[in-house]
Design a protein around this motif. Structure first.
Motif, PDB file in Angstrom:
ATOM      1  N   PHE A 161      -8.973  30.413  40.117  1.00  0.00           N
ATOM      2  CA  PHE A 161      -8.328  29.219  40.657  1.00  0.00           C
ATOM      3  C   PHE A 161      -8.649  29.065  42.141  1.00  0.00           C
ATOM      4  O   PHE A 161      -9.006  27.980  42.619  1.00  0.00           O
ATOM      5  CB  PHE A 161      -6.815  29.312  40.432  1.00  0.00           C
ATOM      6  CG  PHE A 161      -6.065  28.083  40.840  1.00  0.00           C
ATOM      7  CD1 PHE A 161      -6.245  26.887  40.164  1.00  0.00           C
ATOM      8  CD2 PHE A 161      -5.169  28.127  41.908  1.00  0.00           C
ATOM      9  CE1 PHE A 161      -5.548  25.748  40.543  1.00  0.00           C
ATOM     10  CE2 PHE A 161      -4.471  26.991  42.288  1.00  0.00           C
ATOM     11  CZ  PHE A 161      -4.663  25.808  41.602  1.00  0.00           C
ATOM     12  N   ALA A 162      -8.548  30.166  42.845  1.00  0.00           N
ATOM     13  CA  ALA A 162      -8.839  30.155  44.284  1.00  0.00           C
ATOM     14  C   ALA A 162     -10.264  29.703  44.551  1.00  0.00           C
ATOM     15  O   ALA A 162     -10.529  28.911  45.458  1.00  0.00           O
ATOM     16  CB  ALA A 162      -8.605  31.542  44.882  1.00  0.00           C
ATOM     17  N   LYS A 163     -11.170  30.195  43.728  1.00  0.00           N
ATOM     18  CA  LYS A 163     -12.575  29.864  43.892  1.00  0.00           C
ATOM     19  C   LYS A 163     -12.791  28.359  43.732  1.00  0.00           C
ATOM     20  O   LYS A 163     -13.465  27.716  44.542  1.00  0.00           O
ATOM     21  CB  LYS A 163     -13.359  30.624  42.818  1.00  0.00           C
ATOM     22  CG  LYS A 163     -14.803  30.862  43.157  1.00  0.00           C
ATOM     23  CD  LYS A 163     -15.388  31.836  42.152  1.00  0.00           C
ATOM     24  CE  LYS A 163     -16.768  31.388  41.723  1.00  0.00           C
ATOM     25  NZ  LYS A 163     -17.286  32.245  40.635  1.00  0.00           N
ATOM     26  N   THR A 164     -12.166  27.795  42.698  1.00  0.00           N
ATOM     27  CA  THR A 164     -12.278  26.357  42.468  1.00  0.00           C
ATOM     28  C   THR A 164     -11.719  25.563  43.645  1.00  0.00           C
ATOM     29  O   THR A 164     -12.361  24.647  44.158  1.00  0.00           O
ATOM     30  CB  THR A 164     -11.496  25.963  41.190  1.00  0.00           C
ATOM     31  OG1 THR A 164     -11.921  26.822  40.132  1.00  0.00           O
ATOM     32  CG2 THR A 164     -11.756  24.526  40.819  1.00  0.00           C
ATOM     33  N   MET A 165     -10.511  25.942  44.075  1.00  0.00           N
ATOM     34  CA  MET A 165      -9.868  25.239  45.190  1.00  0.00           C
ATOM     35  C   MET A 165     -10.726  25.303  46.449  1.00  0.00           C
ATOM     36  O   MET A 165     -10.925  24.307  47.132  1.00  0.00           O
ATOM     37  CB  MET A 165      -8.516  25.885  45.502  1.00  0.00           C
ATOM     38  CG  MET A 165      -7.536  25.801  44.385  1.00  0.00           C
ATOM     39  SD  MET A 165      -6.514  24.350  44.559  1.00  0.00           S
ATOM     40  CE  MET A 165      -5.208  25.044  45.552  1.00  0.00           C
ATOM     41  N   LEU A 166     -11.220  26.500  46.751  1.00  0.00           N
ATOM     42  CA  LEU A 166     -11.992  26.655  47.981  1.00  0.00           C
ATOM     43  C   LEU A 166     -13.289  25.858  47.932  1.00  0.00           C
ATOM     44  O   LEU A 166     -13.713  25.305  48.941  1.00  0.00           O
ATOM     45  CB  LEU A 166     -12.268  28.135  48.260  1.00  0.00           C
ATOM     46  CG  LEU A 166     -11.061  28.933  48.745  1.00  0.00           C
ATOM     47  CD1 LEU A 166     -11.435  30.377  49.006  1.00  0.00           C
ATOM     48  CD2 LEU A 166     -10.471  28.305  50.011  1.00  0.00           C
ATOM     49  N   HIS A 167     -13.900  25.802  46.776  1.00  0.00           N
ATOM     50  CA  HIS A 167     -15.133  25.022  46.690  1.00  0.00           C
ATOM     51  C   HIS A 167     -14.875  23.528  46.844  1.00  0.00           C
ATOM     52  O   HIS A 167     -15.668  22.831  47.461  1.00  0.00           O
ATOM     53  CB  HIS A 167     -15.901  25.355  45.404  1.00  0.00           C
ATOM     54  CG  HIS A 167     -16.750  26.583  45.571  1.00  0.00           C
ATOM     55  ND1 HIS A 167     -16.387  27.819  45.072  1.00  0.00           N
ATOM     56  CD2 HIS A 167     -17.911  26.781  46.239  1.00  0.00           C
ATOM     57  CE1 HIS A 167     -17.312  28.714  45.403  1.00  0.00           C
ATOM     58  NE2 HIS A 167     -18.241  28.112  46.114  1.00  0.00           N
ATOM     59  N   ILE A 168     -13.764  23.052  46.309  1.00  0.00           N
ATOM     60  CA  ILE A 168     -13.435  21.634  46.503  1.00  0.00           C
ATOM     61  C   ILE A 168     -13.181  21.356  47.987  1.00  0.00           C
ATOM     62  O   ILE A 168     -13.704  20.394  48.564  1.00  0.00           O
ATOM     63  CB  ILE A 168     -12.205  21.222  45.668  1.00  0.00           C
ATOM     64  CG1 ILE A 168     -12.497  21.394  44.175  1.00  0.00           C
ATOM     65  CG2 ILE A 168     -11.819  19.778  45.957  1.00  0.00           C
ATOM     66  CD1 ILE A 168     -11.288  21.179  43.279  1.00  0.00           C
ATOM     67  N   LYS A 193     -18.204  35.519  46.726  1.00  0.00           N
ATOM     68  CA  LYS A 193     -17.579  34.579  45.777  1.00  0.00           C
ATOM     69  C   LYS A 193     -17.112  33.281  46.424  1.00  0.00           C
ATOM     70  O   LYS A 193     -17.085  32.248  45.803  1.00  0.00           O
ATOM     71  CB  LYS A 193     -16.347  35.238  45.148  1.00  0.00           C
ATOM     72  CG  LYS A 193     -16.652  36.086  43.949  1.00  0.00           C
ATOM     73  CD  LYS A 193     -15.376  36.299  43.125  1.00  0.00           C
ATOM     74  CE  LYS A 193     -15.592  37.367  42.078  1.00  0.00           C
ATOM     75  NZ  LYS A 193     -15.245  38.706  42.567  1.00  0.00           N
ATOM     76  N   PHE A 194     -16.649  33.381  47.679  1.00  0.00           N
ATOM     77  CA  PHE A 194     -15.986  32.230  48.290  1.00  0.00           C
ATOM     78  C   PHE A 194     -16.788  31.649  49.444  1.00  0.00           C
ATOM     79  O   PHE A 194     -17.486  32.364  50.144  1.00  0.00           O
ATOM     80  CB  PHE A 194     -14.596  32.640  48.794  1.00  0.00           C
ATOM     81  CG  PHE A 194     -13.716  33.200  47.710  1.00  0.00           C
ATOM     82  CD1 PHE A 194     -13.306  32.405  46.658  1.00  0.00           C
ATOM     83  CD2 PHE A 194     -13.313  34.521  47.742  1.00  0.00           C
ATOM     84  CE1 PHE A 194     -12.499  32.914  45.657  1.00  0.00           C
ATOM     85  CE2 PHE A 194     -12.512  35.042  46.741  1.00  0.00           C
ATOM     86  CZ  PHE A 194     -12.100  34.235  45.697  1.00  0.00           C
TER      87      PHE A 194
END
Ligand code: C2E
Ligand code: CA
Ligand code: CA
Ligand code: CA
Length: 282
Positions: A161-168, A193-194
């Motif tokens: 979830f964090a990965k998705t949020m950070l990429h957005i 990863k981030f």
């Protein structure tokens, strides 16, 4: 003996009660703190020691409680994390610090970055992305001047979830900084990863820099790593000239710490920039 036992009893019980009630009391007071406008943001400058320029500020929240005085974040943020109030507090900080940065940029301090701390709870809110987008639109701050500071524990709880949020957020143009770097267990794998822009070397490595060759080796490795990944590196907690000079020798460009400035009120931070920027231009 009986009287003694009773005295002991009476001695310990009120003690325990008062501890429990003071925590409850803190929590109760915290509920009213936002609407009563008891929070205040302090700003701590970050400096590029090569160019001599202030590159950014970190927003650090304080709670000015009328009866208790200034309550440090370490005392109320854990409570606010527990009961969810952190979401409101963080939204308030985000909105105010972004507006402040826009005001500073309009006043001529262009290019100034604003670092804002995100807590684990806040990071699990699916609304976070929308909130950030709304606040940027509202304040007119360009996204690259907002830098969200997160720690390993913030992303650890739900890595995907964090990965998705950070990429957005990254795609929106917002910068992401890894705070307290080096203190967690998986810092290195997270770097891959981030989408981080910045690494903040934790103060614990800077603190004993003078007489600790290990800390020196760690910092030097972090700087090399950060540079090869094209990251901005900030050493936190720089308190002495000695630490500054060692960091300079290790080729660390950016510092944040009491040596340069403590966290300041808006008025004092503005004065500080006026004086400092005036100096660095001459
Ligand atoms: P942090 O993000 O690691 O912030 C740096 C802390 O180190 C700040 O403490 C700052 O005042 C302190 N500091 C800066 N330079 C020096 C130095 O040279 N020496 C020493 N000994 N300390 C220095 P502060 O303001 O008490 O904040 C503590 C923590 O509370 C922060 O650690 C952050 O995790 C949290 N926090 C602060 N404001 C917010 C906020 O708005 N939202 C959230 N979620 N957390 C916040
Ligand atoms: Ca921080
Ligand atoms: Ca930190
Ligand atoms: Ca910290």
């Amino acid at each position: 003996a009986k009287a003694n036992g009773r005295n002991n009893y009476q001695f310990y019980l009120p003690e325990m009660n008062s501890q429990a009630s003071s925590l409850l009391n803190l929590e109760r007071l915290l509920h009213q703190a936002i609407e009563r406008e008891e929070f205040i943001i302090y700003y701590q400058p970050q400096v590029n020691i090569k160019t001599g320029k202030i590159t950014g500020m970190e927003a650090l929240v304080r709670w000015q409680q009328p009866e208790l005085g200034l309550v440090p974040p370490e005392q109320f943020i854990p409570i606010a994390e527990e009961n969810g109030l952190i979401v409101n507090i963080s939204e308030w900080v985000l909105r105010n610090a972004c507006a402040q940065n826009k005001a500073w940029q309009d006043a001529g301090f262009s290019g100034l970055r604003m670092g804002i701390n995100l807590s684990p709870r806040q990071f699990q809110e699916p609304h976070l992305v929308q909130l950030v987008a709304d606040i940027l639109a509202e304040t007119g701050l360009a996204p690259e001047f907002l830098e969200l500071e997160i720690t390993e524990s913030t992303v650890m709880q739900n890595v995907e979830f964090a990965k998705t949020m950070l990429h957005i957020l990254e795609e929106m143009g917002v910068h992401i900084s890894m705070d307290d770097f080096g203190t967690g267990y998986s810092s290195l794998s997270y770097l891959k990863k981030f989408p981080f822009h910045t690494l903040k070397i934790d103060q614990s490595f800077v603190r004993e820099l003078k007489d600790n060759l290990q800390d020196m080796a760690i910092i030097s490795a972090i700087i090399a790593l950060g540079r090869s990944l094209n990251l901005r590196i900030i050493a936190e907690g720089v308190e002495t000239n000695e630490q500054l000079e060692l960091l300079r020798r290790l080729d660390c460009e950016q510092i944040q710490g009491y040596f340069f400035s403590r966290p300041l009120t808006v008025e004092n931070a503005t004065k500080f920039m006026q004086e400092y920027w005036a100096q660095s231009w001459n």
